[in-house]
Design a protein around this motif. Structure first.
Motif, PDB file in Angstrom:
ATOM      1  N   LEU A   1       1.244  -0.885  -0.113  1.00  8.20           N
ATOM      2  CA  LEU A   1       0.152   0.018   0.152  1.00  8.20           C
ATOM      3  C   LEU A   1       0.826   1.083   0.270  1.00  8.20           C
ATOM      4  O   LEU A   1       1.758   1.368   1.080  1.00  8.20           O
TER       5      LEU A   1
ATOM      6  N   GLU B 186       0.748   4.961   0.393  1.00  6.60           N
ATOM      7  CA  GLU B 186       0.366   6.574   0.813  1.00  6.60           C
ATOM      8  C   GLU B 186       0.926   7.664   0.858  1.00  6.60           C
ATOM      9  O   GLU B 186       2.226   7.752   1.294  1.00  6.60           O
TER      10      GLU B 186
ATOM     11  N   SER C  63       1.718  11.427   2.480  1.00  9.33           N
ATOM     12  CA  SER C  63       1.165  12.296   3.698  1.00  9.33           C
ATOM     13  C   SER C  63      -0.314  13.617   2.486  1.00  9.33           C
ATOM     14  O   SER C  63       0.346  13.691   1.867  1.00  9.33           O
TER      15      SER C  63
ATOM     16  N   SER D  46      -2.932  13.417   2.372  1.00 10.75           N
ATOM     17  CA  SER D  46      -4.312  13.239   0.832  1.00 10.75           C
ATOM     18  C   SER D  46      -4.579  11.967   1.170  1.00 10.75           C
ATOM     19  O   SER D  46      -4.388  11.195   2.111  1.00 10.75           O
ATOM     20  N   ASP D  47      -5.985  11.738   0.632  1.00 14.08           N
ATOM     21  CA  ASP D  47      -6.810  10.469   1.273  1.00 14.08           C
ATOM     22  C   ASP D  47      -6.831   9.482   0.161  1.00 14.08           C
ATOM     23  O   ASP D  47      -7.102   8.146   0.099  1.00 14.08           O
TER      24      ASP D  47
ATOM     25  N   ALA E 183      -4.845   6.647  -2.582  1.00 14.34           N
ATOM     26  CA  ALA E 183      -3.607   5.187  -2.243  1.00 14.34           C
ATOM     27  C   ALA E 183      -3.735   4.434  -2.967  1.00 14.34           C
ATOM     28  O   ALA E 183      -4.578   4.848  -3.787  1.00 14.34           O
ATOM     29  N   THR E 184      -2.630   3.703  -3.117  1.00 17.48           N
ATOM     30  CA  THR E 184      -2.658   2.777  -4.270  1.00 17.48           C
ATOM     31  C   THR E 184      -2.440   1.462  -3.497  1.00 17.48           C
ATOM     32  O   THR E 184      -0.711   1.927  -2.913  1.00 17.48           O
TER      33      THR E 184
ATOM     34  N   VAL F  58      -2.491   7.050  -5.624  1.00 20.14           N
ATOM     35  CA  VAL F  58      -1.894   8.437  -5.213  1.00 20.14           C
ATOM     36  C   VAL F  58      -2.140   9.681  -6.586  1.00 20.14           C
ATOM     37  O   VAL F  58      -2.495  11.226  -5.612  1.00 20.14           O
TER      38      VAL F  58
END
Length: 135
Positions: A30, A32, A34, A36-37, A39-40, A76
């Protein structure tokens, strides 16, 4: 989990799952960023599940620098603020990637699966592969 701070944001890579297949282990990470919501998930064929410099470099290169279309749609980069940050701080991101590559250079070679070994030989990218012309 491993994090790296770049130009005011933190990129976090976490192991989500390992799938065992006949061609080797597929590690699912995962990714991510920071602030930001978005993700990938990134899937990599590799023998170790460690979130090491190799996993971080792969995530940063694939999800931020290569502008992979899937990341823009589902990852992202679907967040416009992450795209703007990436565009503004590309040099800092590339420098962080360079530091990770320096760390990778000091690591022992990663074992490869039989499938990877066959692909490397097919594309003549494996220096240890026997020369097909010698047969």
């Amino acid at each position: 989990m491993r994090e790296i701070s770049i130009a005011g944001r933190t990129v976090t890579v976490s192991l989500v799952a390992t799938t065992h297949g006949e061609d080797g282990d597929i590690q699912r990470y995962l990714v991510e960023v920071s602030g930001s919501d978005a993700a990938t998930h990134l899937s990599v064929l590799r023998m170790t599940s460690a979130v090491d410099a190799r996993a971080m470099a792969s995530a940063i290169e694939t999800e931020l620098l290569l502008d992979y279309p899937g990341s823009r749609d589902d990852g992202v980069l679907r967040d416009p603020s992450v795209r703007a940050w990436r565009d503004e701080h590309r040099t800092a991101i590339e420098a962080a990637l360079g530091q990770l590559r320096d760390e990778i250079a000091g690591m022992p070679p990663e074992p490869v699966s039989d499938l990877e070994r066959a692909l490397l030989r097919a594309f003549e990218m494996d220096p240890d592969a026997p020369d097909p012309g010698d047969a």
